[in-house]
Design an enzyme around this catalytic site. Structure first.
Site, short mmCIF file in Angstrom:
data_model
loop_
_atom_site.label_atom_id
_atom_site.label_comp_id
_atom_site.label_asym_id
_atom_site.label_seq_id
_atom_site.Cartn_x
_atom_site.Cartn_y
_atom_site.Cartn_z
CB ILE A 70 -0.94 -0.01 1.22
CG1 ILE A 70 -1.83 1.23 1.28
CG2 ILE A 70 -0.21 -0.19 2.54
CD1 ILE A 70 -2.92 1.16 2.39
CB SER A 71 1.16 4.17 -2.22
OG SER A 71 0.95 3.40 -3.36
CD GLN A 72 6.24 7.41 1.38
OE1 GLN A 72 7.10 6.70 0.85
NE2 GLN A 72 6.56 8.37 2.21
#
Ligand code: SAH
Length: 212
Positions: free
Chosen positions: A61-63
């Site tokens: 999951i992207s930051q």
């Protein structure tokens, strides 16, 4: 969890504002999405930290700061139909769905797509559809889109994607090498395409015909 989730979420939103996210609609959208529902149970205590987290199948999951930046660059309005490539956990799609008319998000790994679909339904999102497919060619049947967001790293701008933008439409995509990319925004102006660069990013690779 020692500190309550709403407090952690608020701390994250304040941090995003301080680090340069100026669009209050984007900050409100991120304040409305419970990110802890999009990460594996064992990592929930890290849901509001500003780094990517493993979501299984070798994906992340992207930051949050990158999700915020991408969403800001996309300039989403309530009339927009949005295509996301790389649904992953479904988090970026949920943030976009707070701002858009409808979000089509595609994922090549069926297990991730199914989990994302379940979460989004449970949270009550009615304006998101999750499909299993190779998104490097876009989604011709649903095109054109006011916004296309690519949530995986590409070696170059896939031609099929810019062709699926409306006039004035925005594509936001990390372009570069496997380990390091730069966020690029392409705006369609009739038959012309204006691109601009918006700082470094690190994404998992886009896999498929126009990917790595
Ligand atoms: N937006 C996601 C982050 C996803 S990570 C989130 O908010 O959690 C990138 C995702 O892109 C991975 O799940 C990967 O499987 C997917 N992906 C990679 N290449 C793809 C392709 N060609 N088509 C669709 N999905 C792809």
């Amino acid at each position: 969890m020692s500190v309550a989730v709403p407090v952690r979420r608020k701390v994250l939103i304040d941090y995003l504002r301080e680090s340069g996210i100026a669009d209050e609609r984007v900050l409100a959208a991120m304040a409305a999405v419970p990110r802890e529902h999009f990460v594996p149970a064992a990592l929930r205590h890290q849901a509001y930290e500003d780094y990517p987290l493993e979501i299984g199948e070798g994906q992340t999951i992207s930051q949050p700061s990158v999700v915020a930046r991408i969403t800001e660059l996309a300039e989403v309005t309530p009339r927009d139909r949005v295509l996301e490539i790389g649904a992953g956990s479904g988090y970026q799609a949920a943030v976009l769905a707070q701002l858009a008319r409808f979000v089509f998000t595609v994922e090549r790994l069926p297990r991730l797509a199914e989990a994302a679909r379940g979460r989004l339904a449970e949270l009550g999102y009615r304006n998101v559809s999750v499909q299993v497919m190779d998104g490097t060619l876009g989604w011709r049947a649903q095109a054109p889109f006011e916004v296309i967001v690519v949530s995986a790293a590409a070696p170059a701008i896939p031609k099929a994607l810019v062709e699926q933008l409306t006039d004035g439409g925005r594509l936001v995509i990390p372009i570069g090498e496997l380990r390091r990319q730069e966020l690029v925004r392409v705006i369609r102006r009739g038959d012309r395409f204006e691109d601009s660069r918006h700082g470094p990013a690190t994404f998992v690779p886009l896999v498929g015909r126009d990917g790595f």
